[in-house]
Design a protein around this motif. Structure first.
Motif, PDB file in Angstrom:
ATOM      1  N   MET A  15      -6.319  -9.783  -6.043  1.00 16.08           N
ATOM      2  CA  MET A  15      -5.257  -9.138  -5.253  1.00 16.08           C
ATOM      3  C   MET A  15      -4.446 -10.154  -4.472  1.00 16.08           C
ATOM      4  O   MET A  15      -3.211 -10.133  -4.479  1.00 16.08           O
ATOM      5  CB  MET A  15      -5.872  -8.130  -4.281  1.00 16.08           C
ATOM      6  CG  MET A  15      -6.312  -6.870  -4.966  1.00 16.08           C
ATOM      7  SD  MET A  15      -6.376  -5.498  -3.809  1.00 16.08           S
ATOM      8  CE  MET A  15      -4.702  -5.444  -3.234  1.00 16.08           C
ATOM      9  N   PHE A 351       8.315   0.912   4.737  1.00 18.35           N
ATOM     10  CA  PHE A 351       6.878   0.942   4.955  1.00 18.35           C
ATOM     11  C   PHE A 351       6.216  -0.127   4.105  1.00 18.35           C
ATOM     12  O   PHE A 351       6.635  -0.394   2.985  1.00 18.35           O
ATOM     13  CB  PHE A 351       6.299   2.315   4.603  1.00 18.35           C
ATOM     14  CG  PHE A 351       6.636   3.367   5.622  1.00 18.35           C
ATOM     15  CD1 PHE A 351       5.918   3.467   6.808  1.00 18.35           C
ATOM     16  CD2 PHE A 351       7.680   4.253   5.406  1.00 18.35           C
ATOM     17  CE1 PHE A 351       6.230   4.434   7.749  1.00 18.35           C
ATOM     18  CE2 PHE A 351       8.002   5.214   6.348  1.00 18.35           C
ATOM     19  CZ  PHE A 351       7.276   5.302   7.521  1.00 18.35           C
ATOM     20  N   ILE A 352       5.184  -0.720   4.683  1.00 21.26           N
ATOM     21  CA  ILE A 352       4.426  -1.720   3.945  1.00 21.26           C
ATOM     22  C   ILE A 352       3.395  -0.992   3.093  1.00 21.26           C
ATOM     23  O   ILE A 352       2.755  -0.051   3.545  1.00 21.26           O
ATOM     24  CB  ILE A 352       3.781  -2.705   4.921  1.00 21.26           C
ATOM     25  CG1 ILE A 352       4.879  -3.612   5.485  1.00 21.26           C
ATOM     26  CG2 ILE A 352       2.691  -3.526   4.252  1.00 21.26           C
ATOM     27  CD1 ILE A 352       4.552  -4.228   6.790  1.00 21.26           C
ATOM     28  N   ASN A 353       3.313  -1.408   1.853  1.00 18.90           N
ATOM     29  CA  ASN A 353       2.389  -0.750   0.941  1.00 18.90           C
ATOM     30  C   ASN A 353       2.082  -1.734  -0.175  1.00 18.90           C
ATOM     31  O   ASN A 353       2.607  -2.841  -0.188  1.00 18.90           O
ATOM     32  CB  ASN A 353       3.037   0.520   0.385  1.00 18.90           C
ATOM     33  CG  ASN A 353       2.009   1.606   0.161  1.00 18.90           C
ATOM     34  OD1 ASN A 353       0.892   1.323  -0.265  1.00 18.90           O
ATOM     35  ND2 ASN A 353       2.380   2.840   0.452  1.00 18.90           N
ATOM     36  N   PHE A 354       1.247  -1.340  -1.113  1.00 12.91           N
ATOM     37  CA  PHE A 354       1.032  -2.192  -2.277  1.00 12.91           C
ATOM     38  C   PHE A 354       1.967  -1.711  -3.376  1.00 12.91           C
ATOM     39  O   PHE A 354       1.718  -0.695  -4.003  1.00 12.91           O
ATOM     40  CB  PHE A 354      -0.419  -2.141  -2.744  1.00 12.91           C
ATOM     41  CG  PHE A 354      -1.366  -2.694  -1.717  1.00 12.91           C
ATOM     42  CD1 PHE A 354      -1.409  -4.051  -1.456  1.00 12.91           C
ATOM     43  CD2 PHE A 354      -2.200  -1.865  -0.995  1.00 12.91           C
ATOM     44  CE1 PHE A 354      -2.254  -4.569  -0.499  1.00 12.91           C
ATOM     45  CE2 PHE A 354      -3.052  -2.364  -0.035  1.00 12.91           C
ATOM     46  CZ  PHE A 354      -3.078  -3.722   0.212  1.00 12.91           C
TER      47      PHE A 354
ATOM     48  N   TYR C 192       2.694   0.271   8.713  1.00  4.30           N
ATOM     49  CA  TYR C 192       1.505   0.408   7.853  1.00  4.30           C
ATOM     50  C   TYR C 192       1.019   1.855   7.765  1.00  4.30           C
ATOM     51  O   TYR C 192      -0.013   2.129   7.170  1.00  4.30           O
ATOM     52  CB  TYR C 192       0.356  -0.465   8.383  1.00  4.30           C
ATOM     53  CG  TYR C 192       0.511  -1.926   8.063  1.00  4.30           C
ATOM     54  CD1 TYR C 192      -0.066  -2.469   6.914  1.00  4.30           C
ATOM     55  CD2 TYR C 192       1.231  -2.766   8.885  1.00  4.30           C
ATOM     56  CE1 TYR C 192       0.059  -3.808   6.618  1.00  4.30           C
ATOM     57  CE2 TYR C 192       1.375  -4.112   8.594  1.00  4.30           C
ATOM     58  CZ  TYR C 192       0.784  -4.630   7.461  1.00  4.30           C
ATOM     59  OH  TYR C 192       0.913  -5.943   7.156  1.00  4.30           O
ATOM     60  N   GLN C 193       1.774   2.756   8.371  1.00  2.91           N
ATOM     61  CA  GLN C 193       1.315   4.137   8.497  1.00  2.91           C
ATOM     62  C   GLN C 193       0.917   4.755   7.154  1.00  2.91           C
ATOM     63  O   GLN C 193      -0.110   5.403   7.033  1.00  2.91           O
ATOM     64  CB  GLN C 193       2.424   4.973   9.136  1.00  2.91           C
ATOM     65  CG  GLN C 193       1.962   6.320   9.624  1.00  2.91           C
ATOM     66  CD  GLN C 193       3.065   7.022  10.416  1.00  2.91           C
ATOM     67  OE1 GLN C 193       4.126   6.459  10.645  1.00  2.91           O
ATOM     68  NE2 GLN C 193       2.796   8.237  10.832  1.00  2.91           N
ATOM     69  N   GLN C 194       1.738   4.517   6.131  1.00  4.36           N
ATOM     70  CA  GLN C 194       1.479   5.184   4.844  1.00  4.36           C
ATOM     71  C   GLN C 194       0.359   4.526   4.049  1.00  4.36           C
ATOM     72  O   GLN C 194      -0.218   5.145   3.170  1.00  4.36           O
ATOM     73  CB  GLN C 194       2.758   5.184   4.001  1.00  4.36           C
ATOM     74  CG  GLN C 194       3.873   5.967   4.653  1.00  4.36           C
ATOM     75  CD  GLN C 194       5.157   5.917   3.829  1.00  4.36           C
ATOM     76  OE1 GLN C 194       5.297   5.107   2.918  1.00  4.36           O
ATOM     77  NE2 GLN C 194       6.097   6.794   4.165  1.00  4.36           N
ATOM     78  N   SER C 195       0.085   3.263   4.324  1.00  2.00           N
ATOM     79  CA  SER C 195      -0.842   2.531   3.450  1.00  2.00           C
ATOM     80  C   SER C 195      -2.160   2.187   4.131  1.00  2.00           C
ATOM     81  O   SER C 195      -2.975   1.469   3.551  1.00  2.00           O
ATOM     82  CB  SER C 195      -0.165   1.256   2.971  1.00  2.00           C
ATOM     83  OG  SER C 195       0.355   0.548   4.058  1.00  2.00           O
ATOM     84  N   TYR C 198      -5.423   2.273   2.134  1.00  2.00           N
ATOM     85  CA  TYR C 198      -5.608   1.179   1.166  1.00  2.00           C
ATOM     86  C   TYR C 198      -6.023  -0.096   1.873  1.00  2.00           C
ATOM     87  O   TYR C 198      -6.876  -0.849   1.400  1.00  2.00           O
ATOM     88  CB  TYR C 198      -4.326   0.931   0.380  1.00  2.00           C
ATOM     89  CG  TYR C 198      -3.773   2.159  -0.288  1.00  2.00           C
ATOM     90  CD1 TYR C 198      -4.573   2.905  -1.144  1.00  2.00           C
ATOM     91  CD2 TYR C 198      -2.470   2.584  -0.060  1.00  2.00           C
ATOM     92  CE1 TYR C 198      -4.081   4.040  -1.753  1.00  2.00           C
ATOM     93  CE2 TYR C 198      -1.966   3.717  -0.666  1.00  2.00           C
ATOM     94  CZ  TYR C 198      -2.779   4.453  -1.501  1.00  2.00           C
ATOM     95  OH  TYR C 198      -2.295   5.575  -2.090  1.00  2.00           O
ATOM     96  N   PHE C 199      -5.379  -0.348   3.017  1.00  2.00           N
ATOM     97  CA  PHE C 199      -5.723  -1.558   3.747  1.00  2.00           C
ATOM     98  C   PHE C 199      -7.137  -1.469   4.317  1.00  2.00           C
ATOM     99  O   PHE C 199      -7.819  -2.474   4.469  1.00  2.00           O
ATOM    100  CB  PHE C 199      -4.693  -1.840   4.845  1.00  2.00           C
ATOM    101  CG  PHE C 199      -3.472  -2.515   4.310  1.00  2.00           C
ATOM    102  CD1 PHE C 199      -3.436  -3.895   4.188  1.00  2.00           C
ATOM    103  CD2 PHE C 199      -2.387  -1.782   3.877  1.00  2.00           C
ATOM    104  CE1 PHE C 199      -2.329  -4.527   3.664  1.00  2.00           C
ATOM    105  CE2 PHE C 199      -1.265  -2.407   3.356  1.00  2.00           C
ATOM    106  CZ  PHE C 199      -1.240  -3.782   3.247  1.00  2.00           C
ATOM    107  N   LEU C 202      -9.247  -2.521   1.613  1.00  2.00           N
ATOM    108  CA  LEU C 202      -9.090  -3.961   1.395  1.00  2.00           C
ATOM    109  C   LEU C 202     -10.065  -4.771   2.249  1.00  2.00           C
ATOM    110  O   LEU C 202     -10.643  -5.751   1.777  1.00  2.00           O
ATOM    111  CB  LEU C 202      -7.645  -4.350   1.729  1.00  2.00           C
ATOM    112  CG  LEU C 202      -7.192  -5.738   1.308  1.00  2.00           C
ATOM    113  CD1 LEU C 202      -7.215  -5.856  -0.204  1.00  2.00           C
ATOM    114  CD2 LEU C 202      -5.798  -6.031   1.838  1.00  2.00           C
TER     115      LEU C 202
END
Lengths: 414, 295, 224
Positions: A15, A351-354, C192-195, C198-199, C202
């Motif tokens: 990753m 928004f931060i995301n993958f 970072y609210q939406q992810s 996932y984090f 991680l």
């Protein structure tokens, strides 16, 4: 458990590699596309361009018309009096009339409209607290109120000095909203929460049943009106304009990639002729002047300009595109080297995301190369290959990243 | 089961450097076993393999029948481990460390520990890191005694210890082993203490075992002969008979397991002129040096 | 046995842990002071506008605190273990090696979580004097990645400290740095609210990483 431990570390390495290696790669090899600036001449009724050309890495601006004729800056600006009216007026070169219409500088200025809608602007974090300005204070300047409102199961005003709810004002507005048929809570609230605007139109608020309400404060009293725009519009975002022309309140972008103007004429919707607009990757520029509207759609690999008259009937179009990143040498190579890319940010969202991007199938070539390299490595070190089938699978699927991972977190031989 | 430790065909390399090859030895229950050798011959390497902190390149070691690479908790409970330099949790004081370990061992006996601690001139709250090397060795020893293990593995217990503390250590160990039929595995480079302590020993040389027998048998059979020579120094070589030799001025010293008559014959057969051949008595330490060489 | 292990871990980390507690109180005190000061000097409604629409972060001094705490805790807890190879003593205890390591890292995780929960709680309490829930919730979503990064760094560093080879340590550090860096991509609140889920996943990738470096330690991979 040790195998699981290593496997998780391999995933972490893959990753991290997939995030940073392509990033560094493109830092080294990306070049910015040379996108022309597109304008529309109200005199010659043709598109005009400013292009940047490089000689020995020094940029040079070229001023062109749609036939490829080159102009000096002065000549160019004279052909675009509505774009350069300030420069032309200052040097006394502004024409008295254009197309038979007498030119009044004040009117020219008043008719200038500029709106930009960025994809990530439609998908941004927002603390749902807004100041409700007095929109008919009788004063020249708009004043920031003491309180901020939120609309959950009712509309509440919270005083910023005391952090307490103003019950009276909250009740006043809640009752007024209820009376107008508003269903709590609000799904979205759009407005310009700034005092630096010519006048205030308050907010456009989507209620729980997708009805769009216009809410403002007039002389301390609530103004709550159902706009009656269709509830199946699927509004993605609203850009409120507050322009002295008072032609439209703002732009509405829908989930189905349509763009509407919300007109002052009883909130009537006017659809903009933008069939190729995609809210996820297109920056929309709306430029208006005395005679025309120029709509520009800037996409990752193309630019489209559409000129309409003031009734939004299409008059002319222009389109240009440039090589995709994937088509350039660095892009082709990247499709071999990187099986996929993970980005933390994307143009479609703030928004931060993958954000996962799969490369073209050409990456298989490199994956097989790294797979063979791994097999050779394991052979040389005389470790059983079949026992490490998972390593091989990881290298096959994730190519370079997997190879780095099994290199750093090497096998534990027992 | 009589064999507490069995090492079979133990081979280890550090990278390309061979430490030892095909090493075999066993340690019997109730015995005190010494692994001796000069620095760099693989004593600590062997200890690390025995404790499961090193995977040997080849061969295996069993303790109580279990491969040392995967000792089960009950087996680990039966092994007391003294790290080289008497390393312990030095951020603890003597009470904290006793309290800490006691929870892990159901048969914990705190009396011997506190008995030892009473003899130390330390304050109640003194951290182990603030103690002298000798005091630390007593803490480490006390902890092992309290654990009451069936097998003790002691890596160079004598390192950094004054003769007094060394003596103390040995007294405790031998008494403990004899009284309770415990097995002890020690490494040391100070040989003189071993004479009184160990029942069996293995002497390591670079790459292999040099000797494996009891110290008593070793002392009985390993001899030092000195003779004078007249002419040029004799050409001596290490071989089956001569384990080592020294030539100083006009004296030659040979170390051998051979009897007097045997060595005389040997010298004659090599046409070495010798005069005044004498057997010189040795301490274990000089015998050890005689065997392994000074370098 | 677990109680005894807790005792040992606490002895190692106590001064670091208490220092971190004190540091978090000092930082929070500073945030409170500047907030009260700024609200007196800039008027409150303008301050709210800066916070809500310009993304002014009045607790930005807090950004790297969870990371520093995670790193400090890992160092305090695991450096004494590899000092003189003391970890051998720990691994020689009559408990399965991975069980011990898991207990150690999980104890550390819980102490870190306690520190984090207390600091976040205090930050929210302080802020709740001045701001409504909408802003408080943005504090939670904005600080969450900072906290997660601290946990990821703690796990990663624990694993790195136990690793016997220096070259490998540097390589691992590069990976862990990259991982931790992912939590600092935000330039605005709530990004970072939406992810967050996932984090959250991680950070657990290096959770049991010390099993891997632990077995390397036990197999005596040479430290270079």
């Amino acid at each position: 458990m040790i195998k699981l431990s290593r496997f998780l570390l391999l995933i972490a390495t893959i990753m991290v590699s997939a995030i940073y290696l392509p990033k560094f790669y493109w830092m080294a090899f990306d070049v910015s596309p040379r996108v022309p600036r597109v304008m529309y001449s109200s005199l010659t009724r043709e598109f005009m361009f400013i292009k940047t050309e490089f000689t020995n890495r020094i940029p040079q601006m070229k001023f062109l018309d749609s036939h490829g004729n080159s102009y000096t800056r002065d000549e160019f600006e004279k052909k675009l009096p509505l774009n350069y009216y300030r420069q032309l007026a200052a040097t006394d070169q502004m024409p008295d009339s254009i197309g038979g219409v007498k030119i009044d500088l004040k009117e020219v200025r008043r008719n200038q409209v500029f709106i930009r809608i960025k994809p990530y602007g439609l998908n941004s974090p927002q603390i749902e607290l807004f100041p409700l300005f007095e929109s008919a204070s009788g004063r020249v300047r708009i004043v920031l109120p003491e309180d901020y409102f939120r609309i959950q199961d009712r509309m509440e005003f919270i005083n910023a000095y005391t952090n307490k709810i103003d019950r009276e004002k909250s009740k006043l507005f809640t009752d007024s909203l209820r009376a107008a048929g508003f269903q709590f809570p609000a799904l979205s609230i759009a407005g310009n929460p700034t005092t630096r605007k010519p006048f205030d139109e308050g907010y456009f608020v989507e209620d729980a049943q997708h009805q769009l309400f216009h809410i403002k404060m007039v002389k301390g009293k609530p103004f709550c009106r159902n706009t009656h725009v269709p509830t199946d519009l699927q509004i993605q975002g609203i850009k409120v304009l507050e322009h002295p022309l008072r032609e439209f309140y703002g732009l509405i972008v829908t989930e189905k990639n349509k763009v509407f103007l919300l007109s002052y004429d009883n909130y009537k919707l006017i659809e903009l002729p933008l069939p190729e607009y995609n809210r996820k990757n297109t920056i929309l520029y709306f430029r208006g002047n005395l005679f025309y509207r120029v709509l520009i759609l800037r996409k990752p690999n193309s630019l489209q300009a559409i000129v309409t008259d003031r009734q939004y009937r299409v008059m002319d179009r222009y389109r240009t595109s440039w090589k995709k990143r994937d088509e350039r040498l660095a892009g082709v190579a990247a499709n071999y080297i990187f099986p996929f890319t993970i980005k933390l940010s994307d143009i479609s969202s703030n928004f931060i995301n993958f954000y996962f991007h799969l490369s073209k199938a050409t990456f298989i070539v490199c994956s097989i190369f790294f797979l063979l390299l791994t097999v050779v490595m394991y052979r040389v070190k005389k470790t059983g290959i079949t026992r490490h089938w998972l390593d091989l699978l990881l290298v096959l699927v994730t190519g370079l990243y997997g190879f780095i991972a099994i290199f750093i977190f090497s096998r534990i031989d027992s | 089961m009589e064999e507490v430790i069995q090492c079979k065909n133990l081979t280890h390399y550090y990278g390309a450097k061979l430490v030892f090859e095909n090493m075999n030895f066993t340690v019997k229950r109730g015995s005190i076993f010494g692994l001796l050798g000069k620095n760099g011959t693989g004593k600590t390497t062997t200890i690390n393999i025995l404790n499961g902190f090193l995977q040997p390149t080849g061969g295996e070691c069993l303790i109580f029948g279990e491969n040392t690479q995967a000792l089960s908790p009950p087996t680990k409970a039966k092994i007391g481990f003294l790290m080289e330099g008497h390393i312990q949790y030095s951020f603890m004081n003597i009470f904290q460390i006793e309290k800490f370990y006691s929870a892990f061992y159901p048969d914990w006996k705190k009396e011997p520990y506190y008995e030892l601690m009473k003899k130390l001139e330390i304050s109640q709250k003194q951290k182990i890191s603030k103690m002298s090397c000798g005091q630390r060795s007593q803490v480490a020893l006390g902890l092992i005694l309290a654990q009451d293990p069936e097998l003790m593995i002691l890596d160079d217990y004598s390192m950094g210890l004054d003769p007094g503390y060394r003596q103390l250590f040995i007294d405790y160990l031998s008494e403990y082993a004899k009284a309770e039929r415990k097995t002890i595995f020690v490494t040391s480079h100070i040989i003189q203490d071993m004479e009184r302590l160990i029942d069996d020993m293995v002497v390591l040389d670079y790459r292999s075992i040099l000797l494996s027998m009891s110290p008593k048998k070793f002392m009985d059979s390993f001899k030092q002969y000195r003779f004078e020579f007249r002419n040029s120094p004799p050409e001596l070589h290490k071989d089956e008979i001569i384990k080592n030799f020294d030539i100083i001025k006009n004296h030659a010293t040979v170390y051998t397991f051979a009897a007097r008559a045997e060595i005389e014959n040997y010298l004659r057969s090599k046409q070495i002129q010798f005069v005044d051949l004498q057997e010189i008595p040795m301490s274990l330490e000089s015998a050890f040096i005689g065997l392994t060489g000074k370098y | 046995m677990l109680g005894s292990l807790c005792f040992k871990e606490w002895l190692k980390i106590r001064w670091t842990y208490i220092s971190m507690m004190v540091l978090s109180l000092l930082i929070l005190g500073y945030i409170f002071l500047t907030l009260a000061h700024d609200l007196r000097f800039v008027n409150a409604p303008s301050f709210w506008t800066q916070v809500i629409f310009m993304g002014y972060n009045f607790y930005s001094i807090f950004t790297y605190f969870p990371l520093v705490a995670g790193v400090a805790l890992a160092v305090a807890q695991f450096v004494p273990e590899i000092h003189s190879n003391r970890l051998k003593l720990t691994l020689h205890l009559p408990v399965k090696e991975n069980t011990l390591l898991f207990q150690m890292i999980t104890l550390g995780l819980f102490s870190l979580l306690l520190l984090y929960v207390v600091s976040l709680f205090l930050l929210l309490i302080v802020s709740s004097f001045f701001f409504p829930w909408q802003i408080l919730s943005s504090i939670i979503f904005t600080t969450a990645p900072w906290y997660l990064s601290g946990i990821a760094a703690y796990f990663g560093l624990a694993m790195i400290i136990i690793e016997p080879s220096w070259i490998k340590r540097i390589l691992y550090a590069a990976i862990i740095y990259g991982l931790v860096h992912c939590f600092y991509a935000a330039r605005f609140y709530n990004q970072y609210q939406q992810s967050l889920p996932y984090f959250l996943l991680l950070i657990f990738l290096p959770y049991i990483g010390l099993f891997y470096t632990g077995i390397r330690f036990r197999k005596g991979v040479r430290s270079q």
